[in-house]
Design an enzyme around this catalytic site. Sequence first.
Site: not given
Length: 452
Positions: A28, A103-104
């Site tokens: 990211g 995260n997800g």
Amino acid sequence: MCGIVGIYDHEEASTLSYLCLYALQHRGQEAGGIVSWDGDKSFVEKGVGLISDVFADKDTMNRLPGKMAIGHNRYSTHGGSGKQNIQPFLFNFQNSSVSIAHNGNLINLKNTKKMLEDIGAIFQTTSDTEFIIHLFSHSEKDSFEEKMLDAFGSVQGAFSVVMMHDDKMIVARDKHGLRPLAMGKLDGSYVFVSETCALDLIGAEYVRDIKPGELLIIDQDGLRSFTIAEEDKKHCIFEYVYFSRPDSEIFGTSVDKIRRKFGKILALEKPVSNGDVVISVPDSSNTAAVGFSQRSEARFEIGLIRNHYVGRTFIYPSQAVRDFSVKLKFNTIKGVLEGRRVVIVDDSIVRGTTLKKLVRMIKKANPEEIHIRIASPPVKYPCYYGMDFPSEKELIANQKSLEEIREHLDVDSLEYLSVDGLLEATKMPEENFCTACFTKNYIEERKEEESL
Ligand code: 5GP
Ligand code: SF4
Ligand code: MG
């Protein structure tokens, strides 16, 4: 897609977090941040851009004291790219401090949102991550552990999470283990990271992965493991295709090994009979291209050079400079391509715009033929679990046939790896993976497109 880190009980917690985020930058590049805890208060520093930009000023690290810290690199999220959505989030409630890095992507939140608002929750961001905090703080369970289990047990979708609640660190992974999450140790301290390449950078020893459906609570009593839900492994196979770094071990296997295998199987399934050279589109397809060349007559060459210093800010050129964005990133080595039958191996095609521009650039070097081989199957369906795949309309393989894509790219041949080949390369049972963006076999039904 995002990178996360948690450091528990280390004198240099925020510096180590910074270094781990630096190693996880590929997950990211949009924004990043760190929250630290000094035993009394939480501190936060976050901003837009690369980690080296966010923390360019040395003083920012001095503003993050304490022996515990969590950090986050943002890709692009569900919920938009507004500044209030930069993680980690930090909340104060009932005289305690709670922070979270996720995260997800959580799904089917509409009813949960209504329920939470009915009992007084006030959402401060438009991110799905905030739900976990509200579910925790509104849980009617008695103990801290039960409240955490209650919160994580009532959400669906993908989550690899690190949290701090005053002196406690909390680490959780969804029952599918969709995104990676590893535990390491450094000087007796616990380290949690999205990928093992971050452990390597700080010299931490890999201990194990967080199990799918596992919740860890670490405090002065040590580390305790709980079960949120029974394990139902569905690792994101795209982590092996593109997201993860080849020097990481995720889901129990080296990314390099599997990615190379994608290339080898592709070369056997879809050979180019008279290719002269195999080139990659650096860096994302380097490993697959090497694998491909190992199973073909054509030799691996470096035909494209990538400029690694493309930042976020640059002056837009005039209309006259065509394909400027791709030229900023790549240039050709003419001697490698001229007069040759060139096989370009790429890891995936999403929208098809990058390859279209690259082919135009490569043609200027006068190759004899151009053959494209893609080390994954056609991406035809959107992802609900944290990957920024656009709507079906924007996915070129959803809209066009193989022949139409070949024509669109204007190349001599185009072939993809099969779904069977993709799964074979992992040497793991097929049912251990999510392959929905290729196969439409979604793990959970998404009830509606949600805008939070
Ligand atoms: P596209 O076909 O969308 O122009 O670009 C696809 C290329 O971008 C792939 O070769 C891969 O290296 C990279 N890629 C694959 N998935 C993603 C993604 O989700 N986000 C970004 N930024 N790049 C991706
Ligand atoms: Fe990964 Fe594709 Fe499944 Fe999304 S849909 S989790 S990108 S395999
Ligand atoms: Mg690429």
